[in-house]
Scaffold this motif. Structure first.
Motif, PDB file in Angstrom:
ATOM      1  N   SER A   1      14.409  18.855  -2.052  1.00 15.50           N
ATOM      2  CA  SER A   1      14.723  18.902  -0.524  1.00 15.50           C
ATOM      3  C   SER A   1      13.861  19.376   0.308  1.00 15.50           C
ATOM      4  N   ALA A   2      13.256  20.597   0.023  1.00 13.33           N
ATOM      5  CA  ALA A   2      12.409  21.390   0.584  1.00 13.33           C
ATOM      6  C   ALA A   2      10.926  20.629   0.732  1.00 13.33           C
ATOM      7  N   LEU A   3      10.531  19.971  -0.509  1.00 14.09           N
ATOM      8  CA  LEU A   3       9.453  19.335  -0.777  1.00 14.09           C
ATOM      9  C   LEU A   3       9.365  17.968   0.151  1.00 14.09           C
ATOM     10  N   LYS A   4      10.460  17.291   0.072  1.00 11.65           N
ATOM     11  CA  LYS A   4      10.413  15.903   0.882  1.00 11.65           C
ATOM     12  C   LYS A   4      10.332  16.330   2.492  1.00 11.65           C
ATOM     13  N   HIS A   5      11.235  17.175   2.593  1.00  5.89           N
ATOM     14  CA  HIS A   5      11.108  17.650   4.135  1.00  5.89           C
ATOM     15  C   HIS A   5       9.627  18.180   4.680  1.00  5.89           C
ATOM     16  N   LEU A   6       8.721  19.026   3.862  1.00  9.37           N
ATOM     17  CA  LEU A   6       7.465  19.074   4.214  1.00  9.37           C
ATOM     18  C   LEU A   6       6.375  18.395   4.123  1.00  9.37           C
ATOM     19  N   ILE A   7       6.535  17.334   3.271  1.00  5.18           N
ATOM     20  CA  ILE A   7       5.590  16.667   2.916  1.00  5.18           C
ATOM     21  C   ILE A   7       5.854  15.317   3.864  1.00  5.18           C
ATOM     22  N   GLY A   8       7.083  14.767   3.826  1.00  5.41           N
ATOM     23  CA  GLY A   8       7.438  13.708   4.681  1.00  5.41           C
ATOM     24  C   GLY A   8       6.741  12.471   4.675  1.00  5.41           C
ATOM     25  N   ARG A   9       6.430  11.870   3.321  1.00  7.17           N
ATOM     26  CA  ARG A   9       5.848  10.738   2.932  1.00  7.17           C
ATOM     27  C   ARG A   9       6.835   9.572   3.332  1.00  7.17           C
ATOM     28  N   ALA A  10       6.300   8.513   4.009  1.00  6.54           N
ATOM     29  CA  ALA A  10       7.092   7.438   4.303  1.00  6.54           C
ATOM     30  C   ALA A  10       7.399   6.624   3.002  1.00  6.54           C
ATOM     31  N   ARG A  11       8.683   6.036   3.048  1.00  4.06           N
ATOM     32  CA  ARG A  11       9.089   5.224   1.720  1.00  4.06           C
ATOM     33  C   ARG A  11       7.886   3.661   1.929  1.00  4.06           C
ATOM     34  N   PRO A  12       7.919   3.291   0.541  1.00  3.26           N
ATOM     35  CA  PRO A  12       7.040   2.062   0.530  1.00  3.26           C
ATOM     36  C   PRO A  12       7.472   0.760   1.443  1.00  3.26           C
ATOM     37  N   ASP A  13       6.533   0.187   2.015  1.00  4.14           N
ATOM     38  CA  ASP A  13       7.133  -0.931   3.084  1.00  4.14           C
ATOM     39  C   ASP A  13       6.421  -2.064   2.679  1.00  4.14           C
ATOM     40  N   LEU A  14       5.994  -2.314   1.282  1.00  7.84           N
ATOM     41  CA  LEU A  14       5.641  -3.625   0.941  1.00  7.84           C
ATOM     42  C   LEU A  14       6.403  -4.702   0.567  1.00  7.84           C
ATOM     43  N   VAL A  15       7.705  -4.253  -0.080  1.00  6.72           N
ATOM     44  CA  VAL A  15       8.854  -5.061  -0.364  1.00  6.72           C
ATOM     45  C   VAL A  15      10.103  -4.443   0.220  1.00  6.72           C
ATOM     46  N   PRO A  16      11.171  -5.264  -0.013  1.00  5.48           N
ATOM     47  CA  PRO A  16      12.510  -4.900   0.239  1.00  5.48           C
ATOM     48  C   PRO A  16      13.328  -3.952  -0.500  1.00  5.48           C
ATOM     49  N   HIS A  17      13.746  -2.865  -0.152  1.00  4.33           N
ATOM     50  CA  HIS A  17      14.050  -1.781  -0.992  1.00  4.33           C
ATOM     51  C   HIS A  17      15.288  -2.302  -1.594  1.00  4.33           C
ATOM     52  N   GLY A  18      15.549  -1.798  -2.723  1.00  2.00           N
ATOM     53  CA  GLY A  18      16.622  -2.370  -3.745  1.00  2.00           C
ATOM     54  C   GLY A  18      17.879  -1.238  -3.964  1.00  2.00           C
ATOM     55  N   ASP A  19      17.487  -0.334  -3.207  1.00  2.00           N
ATOM     56  CA  ASP A  19      18.692   0.848  -3.322  1.00  2.00           C
ATOM     57  C   ASP A  19      18.530   1.390  -1.759  1.00  2.00           C
ATOM     58  N   VAL A  20      19.599   2.131  -1.247  1.00  2.00           N
ATOM     59  CA  VAL A  20      19.796   2.706  -0.017  1.00  2.00           C
ATOM     60  C   VAL A  20      18.907   4.126  -0.259  1.00  2.00           C
ATOM     61  N   VAL A  21      18.099   4.227   0.905  1.00  2.00           N
ATOM     62  CA  VAL A  21      17.386   5.449   1.075  1.00  2.00           C
ATOM     63  C   VAL A  21      17.296   6.374   2.280  1.00  2.00           C
ATOM     64  N   LEU A  22      17.632   7.585   1.914  1.00  2.15           N
ATOM     65  CA  LEU A  22      17.939   8.190   3.417  1.00  2.15           C
ATOM     66  C   LEU A  22      17.004   9.550   3.479  1.00  2.15           C
ATOM     67  N   THR A  23      16.129   9.781   2.584  1.00  2.95           N
ATOM     68  CA  THR A  23      15.246  10.874   2.598  1.00  2.95           C
ATOM     69  C   THR A  23      13.826  10.551   2.440  1.00  2.95           C
ATOM     70  N   ALA A  24      12.747  11.425   2.708  1.00  2.00           N
ATOM     71  CA  ALA A  24      11.386  10.971   2.502  1.00  2.00           C
ATOM     72  C   ALA A  24      11.104  10.592   1.057  1.00  2.00           C
ATOM     73  N   SER A  25       9.858  10.311   0.888  1.00  2.00           N
ATOM     74  CA  SER A  25       9.433   9.676  -0.195  1.00  2.00           C
ATOM     75  C   SER A  25       9.000  10.431  -1.574  1.00  2.00           C
ATOM     76  N   PHE A  26       8.206  11.524  -1.236  1.00  2.00           N
ATOM     77  CA  PHE A  26       7.392  12.420  -2.007  1.00  2.00           C
ATOM     78  C   PHE A  26       8.039  13.665  -2.011  1.00  2.00           C
ATOM     79  N   PRO A  27       8.346  14.251  -3.337  1.00  2.00           N
ATOM     80  CA  PRO A  27       8.578  13.538  -4.594  1.00  2.00           C
ATOM     81  C   PRO A  27       9.584  12.773  -4.877  1.00  2.00           C
ATOM     82  N   SER A  28       9.658  11.930  -5.938  1.00  2.00           N
ATOM     83  CA  SER A  28      10.950  11.309  -6.093  1.00  2.00           C
ATOM     84  C   SER A  28      12.027  12.255  -6.450  1.00  2.00           C
ATOM     85  N   GLY A  29      13.033  12.294  -5.840  1.00  2.00           N
ATOM     86  CA  GLY A  29      14.157  13.058  -6.288  1.00  2.00           C
ATOM     87  C   GLY A  29      15.013  12.682  -7.568  1.00  2.00           C
ATOM     88  N   HIS A  30      14.988  11.550  -7.695  1.00  2.00           N
ATOM     89  CA  HIS A  30      15.503  11.019  -9.062  1.00  2.00           C
ATOM     90  C   HIS A  30      14.823  11.320 -10.181  1.00  2.00           C
TER      91      HIS A  30
END
Length: 216
Positions: A104-133
């Motif tokens: 959570s801290a790394l996502k908030h600190l870095i704040g990278r946007a999610r991919p915008d090239l294709v539709p998302h196949g899952d619900v996303v609520l947080t920043a992209s980097f690093p992948s929490g999963h």
């Protein structure tokens, strides 16, 4: 201990290099190329492969959710507590809880946007980097795998258990890219820092256990 520290240092170095390259925009070509390679050539809005591959990816990605990993961790924690394996219970609590906070801290600190090239196949609520999963599946999977492997005597079985833990984390991370909700470097970074944190927690608890045994 020296080998473990070297592994942690290498994994953290990989994470820092990925972070630096990503922030400078040097990973964008790689990220776009891999992400689009997993889409249908006829329609980039659709994932590549037959319909059931996307279904499998959704099932796999659910295994890396905070809900599933938290339930698995709590169930294992309860089992270790009942067996009075307090070091194992403490390791699991430290590893999983600290990993979630760090993600959570790394996502908030870095704040990278999610991919915008294709539709998302899952619900996303947080920043992209690093992948929490990717990060949390590495943390919980490797920790639980190591704890279970420690309790068996057969070396081949130990290797099998750890291989399953690693493979599951790899599949969960790959599913995030396939579903278009993460850039590939998000997942690589998640694996790196997750494995480093799991190894660091293991070494800390092992050092404390040995020190306690020596003092006793």
């Amino acid at each position: 201990m020296l080998i473990g520290l070297s592994a942690v240092a290498g994994l953290l170095a990989a994470f820092l290099i990925l972070t630096g390259e990503m922030l400078e925009g040097d990973t964008l070509v790689f990220d776009r190329t891999v992400l689009l390679a997993l889409r249908s050539a006829a329609d980039p809005n659709q994932p590549a492969g037959p319909w059931w591959v996307e279904r499998m990816a959704r099932d796999l990605t659910a295994l890396g959710s905070v809900t599933v990993l938290s339930l698995a961790s709590l169930a294992a924690f309860g089992g270790f507590a009942l067996m009075r394996r307090w070091a194992a219970a403490a390791l699991l609590l430290l590893s999983a809880g600290g990993g979630l906070a760090m993600s959570s801290a790394l996502k908030h600190l870095i704040g990278r946007a999610r991919p915008d090239l294709v539709p998302h196949g899952d619900v996303v609520l947080t920043a992209s980097f690093p992948s929490g999963h990717a990060m949390l599946s590495a943390v919980v999977g490797l920790t639980l795998g190591a704890l279970v492997a420690q309790s068996v005597g057969d070396r081949r079985l130990k290797l099998y258990i750890m291989a399953v833990a690693v493979l599951l984390s790899l599949m969960i991370g790959a599913s995030r890219v396939y579903l278009g909700v993460h850039w590939p470097t998000d997942v690589l970074a998640g694996w790196s820092v997750g494995a480093a944190w799991a190894a660091l927690c293991w070494m800390l608890v092992e050092a404390l256990r040995r020190r306690g045994a020596a003092c006793g």
